[in-house]
Design a protein around this motif. Sequence first.
Motif, PDB file in Angstrom:
ATOM      1  N   THR A 228      33.344  49.856  32.078  1.00  0.00           N
ATOM      2  CA  THR A 228      32.926  50.383  33.389  1.00  0.00           C
ATOM      3  C   THR A 228      33.678  49.741  34.550  1.00  0.00           C
ATOM      4  N   ALA A 229      34.545  48.791  34.267  1.00  0.00           N
ATOM      5  CA  ALA A 229      35.332  48.144  35.324  1.00  0.00           C
ATOM      6  C   ALA A 229      36.560  47.492  34.701  1.00  0.00           C
ATOM      7  N   ALA A 230      37.628  47.423  35.468  1.00  0.00           N
ATOM      8  CA  ALA A 230      38.825  46.682  35.026  1.00  0.00           C
ATOM      9  C   ALA A 230      38.653  45.238  35.462  1.00  0.00           C
ATOM     10  N   SER A 231      37.658  44.561  34.870  1.00  0.00           N
ATOM     11  CA  SER A 231      37.235  43.261  35.368  1.00  0.00           C
ATOM     12  C   SER A 231      37.591  42.092  34.463  1.00  0.00           C
ATOM     13  N   MET A 232      38.094  42.345  33.241  1.00  0.00           N
ATOM     14  CA  MET A 232      38.437  41.242  32.324  1.00  0.00           C
ATOM     15  C   MET A 232      39.256  41.814  31.176  1.00  0.00           C
ATOM     16  N   ASP A 233      39.729  40.917  30.292  1.00  0.00           N
ATOM     17  CA  ASP A 233      40.656  41.323  29.239  1.00  0.00           C
ATOM     18  C   ASP A 233      40.032  41.385  27.848  1.00  0.00           C
TER      19      ASP A 233
ATOM     20  N   ALA B 192      33.886  51.329  40.473  1.00  0.00           N
ATOM     21  CA  ALA B 192      33.269  50.007  40.308  1.00  0.00           C
ATOM     22  C   ALA B 192      33.405  49.214  41.603  1.00  0.00           C
ATOM     23  N   PRO B 193      32.510  48.266  41.844  1.00  0.00           N
ATOM     24  CA  PRO B 193      32.639  47.437  43.049  1.00  0.00           C
ATOM     25  C   PRO B 193      34.024  46.797  43.128  1.00  0.00           C
ATOM     26  N   GLY B 194      34.604  46.781  44.328  1.00  0.00           N
ATOM     27  CA  GLY B 194      35.952  46.247  44.495  1.00  0.00           C
ATOM     28  C   GLY B 194      36.091  44.816  44.024  1.00  0.00           C
ATOM     29  N   GLU B 195      35.021  44.025  44.166  1.00  0.00           N
ATOM     30  CA  GLU B 195      35.111  42.635  43.731  1.00  0.00           C
ATOM     31  C   GLU B 195      35.327  42.545  42.226  1.00  0.00           C
ATOM     32  N   MET B 196      34.804  43.505  41.458  1.00  0.00           N
ATOM     33  CA  MET B 196      34.987  43.474  40.010  1.00  0.00           C
ATOM     34  C   MET B 196      36.440  43.758  39.641  1.00  0.00           C
ATOM     35  N   THR B 197      37.060  44.688  40.353  1.00  0.00           N
ATOM     36  CA  THR B 197      38.483  44.942  40.128  1.00  0.00           C
ATOM     37  C   THR B 197      39.291  43.695  40.469  1.00  0.00           C
ATOM     38  N   GLY B 198      38.889  43.004  41.537  1.00  0.00           N
ATOM     39  CA  GLY B 198      39.536  41.746  41.891  1.00  0.00           C
ATOM     40  C   GLY B 198      39.412  40.714  40.789  1.00  0.00           C
ATOM     41  N   TRP B 199      38.247  40.684  40.129  1.00  0.00           N
ATOM     42  CA  TRP B 199      38.070  39.746  39.011  1.00  0.00           C
ATOM     43  C   TRP B 199      39.044  40.066  37.876  1.00  0.00           C
ATOM     44  N   GLY B 200      39.217  41.347  37.591  1.00  0.00           N
ATOM     45  CA  GLY B 200      40.157  41.724  36.540  1.00  0.00           C
ATOM     46  C   GLY B 200      41.577  41.352  36.906  1.00  0.00           C
TER      47      GLY B 200
ATOM     48  N   ALA C  76      43.538  47.165  45.280  1.00  0.00           N
ATOM     49  CA  ALA C  76      42.402  47.005  46.182  1.00  0.00           C
ATOM     50  C   ALA C  76      41.951  48.330  46.772  1.00  0.00           C
ATOM     51  N   ALA C  77      42.899  49.253  46.940  1.00  0.00           N
ATOM     52  CA  ALA C  77      42.576  50.569  47.501  1.00  0.00           C
ATOM     53  C   ALA C  77      42.023  51.535  46.459  1.00  0.00           C
ATOM     54  N   GLY C  78      41.989  51.129  45.203  1.00  0.00           N
ATOM     55  CA  GLY C  78      41.471  51.996  44.146  1.00  0.00           C
ATOM     56  C   GLY C  78      42.435  53.068  43.708  1.00  0.00           C
ATOM     57  N   ASP C  79      43.735  52.855  43.911  1.00  0.00           N
ATOM     58  CA  ASP C  79      44.745  53.832  43.504  1.00  0.00           C
ATOM     59  C   ASP C  79      44.700  54.021  41.991  1.00  0.00           C
TER      60      ASP C  79
ATOM     61  N   ARG D 248      45.288  39.930  48.475  1.00  0.00           N
ATOM     62  CA  ARG D 248      45.563  41.347  48.729  1.00  0.00           C
ATOM     63  C   ARG D 248      44.865  42.247  47.722  1.00  0.00           C
ATOM     64  N   ALA D 249      44.646  41.736  46.502  1.00  0.00           N
ATOM     65  CA  ALA D 249      43.951  42.521  45.471  1.00  0.00           C
ATOM     66  C   ALA D 249      42.434  42.435  45.604  1.00  0.00           C
ATOM     67  N   GLY D 250      41.957  41.616  46.527  1.00  0.00           N
ATOM     68  CA  GLY D 250      40.511  41.482  46.717  1.00  0.00           C
ATOM     69  C   GLY D 250      39.881  40.418  45.849  1.00  0.00           C
ATOM     70  N   ALA D 251      40.688  39.475  45.367  1.00  0.00           N
ATOM     71  CA  ALA D 251      40.195  38.398  44.518  1.00  0.00           C
ATOM     72  C   ALA D 251      40.181  37.089  45.279  1.00  0.00           C
ATOM     73  N   PRO D 252      39.302  36.159  44.906  1.00  0.00           N
ATOM     74  CA  PRO D 252      39.368  34.825  45.501  1.00  0.00           C
ATOM     75  C   PRO D 252      40.597  34.087  44.995  1.00  0.00           C
TER      76      PRO D 252
END
Length: 450
Positions: A131-136, A172-180, A228-231, A389-393
């Motif tokens: 459900t998200a590109a948040s991990m491998d 998915a929430p942008g922060e989750m994409t940032g985590w991935g 970050a833009a969800g492209d 820029r990707a929305g990650a810490p």
Amino acid sequence: MTEAADLIAGAVAKSATVAEVLVGRGVLAQTGALFRRQFGEGPACIIADENTWKAAGAAVEASLKAAGIAVRTHVMGAKPRLKPTVDLANSLRDVLARDESVPVAVGSGVINDVVKHAAFGLKRDYLCVGTAASMDGYTSAGSPLSDKGFKKTIQCKPAKAVIGDLDVIAAAPGEMTGWGYGDLAGKVPAGGDWIIADALGIEAVDDVAWPLVQGGLRGWLGAPDAIAAGDAVALEGLFTGLTLVGLAMELHGSSRPASGADHQIAHLWEMDDLKWGGERVSHGACVAVGCVMALRLFDWLLGQDLARLDVAGLVAAAPTLAQKVAAVHAAFGPGEIAVRAVEEVRAKHAEGAVLRARLERVRDGWPVLAERLRGQVVTPEAMVDMLHRAGAPAEAAEIGVGRDYLRRTTLNARFLRSRYTVLDLLDECGMLEAAVEASLPLPVRKEGRA
């Protein structure tokens, strides 16, 4: 078939377990058909939390039922965020054991990992709907779970089939994409760690797993603004990269292709149940910050001239195994974490002639090793910019890690794994404390966890 699909299909063909990975827009509707191809007539048990059920669970259930599959569901709460523990995995194993259902994990990191462990315990194949590109971990053969407080990667079978619907992933929430993105960024210093182990004759680079991870890495990380833009194209690249990393881990038989000092640092924070903003800090966020810290260590290392190492002096002053064990207990106190860490330290301890030969290899081969490392790593400044820029810490303070806590955990991270990384090289060269101190952020008045 897209280039991404070609890459995934080629890797799946080498896998002993993963039979199909379906990535694209709107592919959630094909869940029932894919289930019949790979698992037969069912029944199925969907496992999700409240958030992932809303994101994809209901659609998965509808597609399965339309294909004539009997379905039952187990939906967990989403607040507070689920913790990846062996206890949770065992509770799901009991849920699944009520019948012969095929597990269908609908979610991302934690849900996939605990269902993977539960399914493996029951000797069942399972389907994962990401459900998200948040991990491998969707296609990896390991579940990184905490067991009595100690986080470790437990070898399990990966999902037999994975679905990644890009419409769901984009929502998915942008922060989750940032985590991935952060989890994938960690493969940059992890590659540097593997190069070190290879150069020192400790663990050779795998000619199959290495290109799966590193071959396209710069491209997958190269569009942080679009991610970050969800492209859709950028997200497909990110999901592809994460998927190939998982397959590389399965093919190699360990997490070495994907995990180095960055993950060791992050795992300490996860084991401490680090919280920020009222929530447990995610794995991907911890890895993103661990990645930057690891790159700062590499940056410092590459400014040194290891061709001038005093090998005899280092061997004479090297701590004994007993001294290292004492350091582990001083770092972690009594309990399971120290017991496990001692096992890891014992497995990689070197002294006497073995240490001397290793340090001579470092000294004599430093110009070549340094050149290999410069070709692999990026500057910490560049990585900080890409992550933001990707929305990650990127910086420790952004996840509540203060300067003193960062110093302590970075120094102690080498105790967590027998895997040889830049932390061990610096330690054996007598440089670790200096490198960590130079890599810390400048002192500020207000910090996070101390």
